[in-house]
Design a protein around this motif. Structure first.
Motif, PDB file in Angstrom:
ATOM      1  N   SER A 286       0.828  -1.199   0.000  1.00 41.66           N
ATOM      2  CA  SER A 286       0.000   0.000   0.000  1.00 41.66           C
ATOM      3  C   SER A 286       0.868   1.256   0.000  1.00 41.66           C
ATOM      4  O   SER A 286       1.901   1.322   0.677  1.00 41.66           O
ATOM      5  N   ASP A 288      -0.042   4.037   1.212  1.00 38.50           N
ATOM      6  CA  ASP A 288      -0.265   4.654   2.519  1.00 38.50           C
ATOM      7  C   ASP A 288      -0.315   3.544   3.566  1.00 38.50           C
ATOM      8  O   ASP A 288      -1.267   2.749   3.590  1.00 38.50           O
ATOM      9  N   ALA A 290      -1.165   3.442   6.429  1.00 40.22           N
ATOM     10  CA  ALA A 290      -2.340   3.473   7.299  1.00 40.22           C
ATOM     11  C   ALA A 290      -3.580   2.918   6.606  1.00 40.22           C
ATOM     12  O   ALA A 290      -4.618   2.738   7.250  1.00 40.22           O
ATOM     13  N   LYS A 291      -3.500   2.703   5.310  1.00 37.75           N
ATOM     14  CA  LYS A 291      -4.658   2.226   4.559  1.00 37.75           C
ATOM     15  C   LYS A 291      -4.317   0.934   3.828  1.00 37.75           C
ATOM     16  O   LYS A 291      -3.156   0.657   3.524  1.00 37.75           O
ATOM     17  N   GLU A 292      -5.363   0.179   3.546  1.00 37.71           N
ATOM     18  CA  GLU A 292      -5.184  -1.027   2.753  1.00 37.71           C
ATOM     19  C   GLU A 292      -5.346  -0.693   1.264  1.00 37.71           C
ATOM     20  O   GLU A 292      -5.909   0.331   0.895  1.00 37.71           O
ATOM     21  N   HIS A 294      -6.942  -0.747  -2.270  1.00 38.18           N
ATOM     22  CA  HIS A 294      -8.292  -0.911  -2.799  1.00 38.18           C
ATOM     23  C   HIS A 294      -8.337  -2.196  -3.633  1.00 38.18           C
ATOM     24  O   HIS A 294      -7.482  -2.416  -4.485  1.00 38.18           O
ATOM     25  N   HIS A 523      -5.522   2.286  -7.310  1.00 38.79           N
ATOM     26  CA  HIS A 523      -5.974   1.389  -6.242  1.00 38.79           C
ATOM     27  C   HIS A 523      -5.056   1.449  -5.020  1.00 38.79           C
ATOM     28  O   HIS A 523      -5.061   0.554  -4.182  1.00 38.79           O
ATOM     29  N   GLY A 524      -4.257   2.515  -4.925  1.00 35.79           N
ATOM     30  CA  GLY A 524      -3.471   2.756  -3.726  1.00 35.79           C
ATOM     31  C   GLY A 524      -2.281   1.849  -3.538  1.00 35.79           C
ATOM     32  O   GLY A 524      -1.894   1.551  -2.397  1.00 35.79           O
TER      33      GLY A 524
END
Length: 554
Positions: A286, A288, A290-292, A294, A523-524
């Motif tokens: 990822s 980020d 802190a995020k998964e 997409h 999709h991050g």
């Protein structure tokens, strides 16, 4: 036929498209050739080998029943591509197989018309005067046996024998001891086969000239049309014509199939061997922490690549560049290297040899590991008027946290040079009458004496081709069979063709990577590692060195 009609009605298909004219016409010209049937063996490749099978009959085993190249080629191609219960065919990329088959049908029709005339001549001047007919055939057979000798003096015995028999025949006509009807019959039995041979020679010479005009016309691009009226039924009761029409339509439908076969070192049948492979495989991380990521699927990446490949013909500079490519989704089935046949997918997910879009998407997303068919996205260029077929295949797989994008290059080379040779007349070099130290070339009749005898003997049997094959032999086509790949040469011996193949790889690879990166960003996904790997591959793809990528050193 299987009862399924692939077309709206009776149609005579048009000739092959202009972009495939050379390869199509080259193979179609084989239908009109009168050279020795064993010439086809010169076109055998490393992977695909035709055979010339001799006749099975020992009683009638003779050179006079042996087919020439055009006769055997037409029979083999028609049976394999239109015969009832035929097996699956390999697509002929770079040419129109239906046009080739139509020319085989047209050439067979011309030969049948010639053979009807020769049959009439054989019956009237041969069978009705059988004793003399058999005598002359025996003399020609003995002369041919002498002519096969390597000894020049021994070969001359054949001509001497023919002259002696001709002299004895004249003497027999003059001093025959018998009288009455039997004497007249025996005199006629000596003369009639000779008159029949002269008439048959005119028929054979006229047919040979017509065939050679078509042969020459196809290779010169003068637009020779295949005439096959039997492919257009006039009423529902003409079952033979209807079966032929449906056979041609089925052939065209299978040519458009999106299913192909991977045969190990032979590569993908019809597309050629794999000469290069470039793989980008990195971990999905990822962007980020802190995020998964997409969620996305392989199909999302493939669809983006598909859209970008459609734009390959566009460029920032007005300098020519790519021709319009064919971008298509392929389902690849694995078969053995020595597989004698293939079978196409069947079921509710297949319609007229086309695997349906929802099944293609399912295979792309779920069949990436283990047994089963695989999905590939292909971009194909047909160049040099069908003589060069370049295919770049892209597959996207996701296993655990690793995304792999693989690009492979396949190249199918030109049709073997045998099929590009134009007809040459028969000539003989002789000394000049006055300036005997100089020579000159004189033209000879197209049809030899023994060829006239061969055609006359075969003509009454042409109504049933299997019988002729039993007596004279046939061509056995390589399996799995496809017109294009069976007689394709390697492209690497032609400098410009090789350049075209290797120049294709870098732009395609960069478009594939660019489209994939865009999807990953959306999709991050952290694309830093992907970009680094992509730059490394961008440098590696510039190496001008095709390899046997399907042959593993293990």
């Amino acid at each position: 036929m299987d009862g399924f009609d692939f077309s709206p009605g009776a149609q005579i298909p048009l000739q092959g498209s202009g972009g495939q004219a050379v390869a199509t016409n080259a193979l179609a010209s084989a239908a009109y050739r009168d050279s020795d049937v064993t010439e086809i063996l010169k076109a055998n490749s490393e992977w695909h080998k035709s055979e010339v099978k001799a006749g099975s009959s020992k009683l009638f085993k003779s050179e006079y029943f042996k087919p020439n190249l055009g006769e055997a080629f037409c029979r083999a191609v028609q049976d394999r591509m239109l015969g009832g219960g035929r097996g699956a065919l390999i697509q002929s990329f770079g040419l129109d197989p239906q046009t080739v088959v139509e020319h085989c049908l047209s050439a067979s029709g011309l030969r049948r018309a010639r053979d009807r005339k020769l049959t009439l001549v054989t019956v009237l001047f041969g069978v009705l005067f059988l004793p003399g007919f058999l005598l002359w055939v025996l003399v020609f057979r003995l002369r041919d046996s002498f002519n096969k000798s390597k000894d020049v003096a021994f070969r001359s015995l054949g001509t001497i024998l023919l002259l002696v028999v001709a002299g004895l025949a004249v003497a027999f006509l003059v001093v025959m001891p018998l009288t009455g009807l039997i004497a007249l019959y025996l005199r006629a039995a000596v003369v009639a086969p000779v008159l029949g041979w002269l008439l048959a020679k005119r028929i054979a010479e006229s047919s040979a000239k017509d065939m050679r005009v078509r042969w020459e016309g196809l290779l010169s691009g003068s637009g020779v049309i295949a005439k096959i009226p039997e492919a257009a039924p006039k009423n529902p009761n003409e079952t033979a014509r209807e079966a032929l029409r449906q056979g041609l339509e089925k052939l065209s439908a299978e040519q458009q199939s999106n299913s192909v076969f991977y045969a190990g070192p032979k590569g993908i049948l019809g597309m050629g061997t794999r000469w290069g492979s470039w793989q980008l495989a990195e971990e999905l991380v990822s962007a980020d922490p802190a995020k998964e990521i997409h969620q996305f699927r392989s199909w999302d990446v493939v669809r983006a690549i598909h859209d970008q490949l459609k734009l390959l013909e566009r460029g920032p500079l007005n300098t020519g560049g790519f021709t319009a490519p064919s971008v298509k989704h392929w389902i690849v089935s694995p078969v053995g290297e020595d597989a004698g046949s293939v079978s196409r997918p069947e079921g509710e997910d297949v319609a007229t040899f086309q695997i349906k879009p929802h099944e293609i998407q399912r295979i792309c997303n779920h069949q990436q590991f283990g047994s089963g068919d695989r999905h590939y996205l292909g971009v194909q260029f047909t160049l040099w008027e069908g003589q060069l077929v370049l295919t770049m295949l892209i597959t996207v797989t996701v296993l655990h946290e690793t995304l792999r994008i693989e690009v492979t290059g396949h190249a199918l080379g030109p049709v073997h040079p045998l099929f590009l040779t134009k007809p040459a007349g028969r000539t003989k070099t002789v000394k000049k009458a006055v300036r005997f130290w100089e020579t000159r070339s004189i033209s000879l009749p197209l049809v030899k004496a023994e060829e006239v005898v061969r055609l006359a003997l075969r003509a009454p049997l042409t109504w049933y081709p299997p019988l002729l094959e039993y007596f004279g032999g046939k061509i056995v086509l390589p399996e799995p069979f496809g017109l294009r790949h069976a007689w394709a040469a390697k492209p690497w011996g032609h400098r410009f063709m090789a350049d075209d193949a290797m120049r294709t790889a870098a732009p395609v690879l960069r478009v594939v990577h660019s489209a994939a990166m865009q999807v990953l960003k959306e999709h991050g996904v952290d694309t830093e590692r992907f970009n680094s790997r992509s730059m490394a591959l961008s440098g590696a793809v510039q190496e001008a060195a095709p390899k046997k990528a399907d042959v593993y050193d293990a």
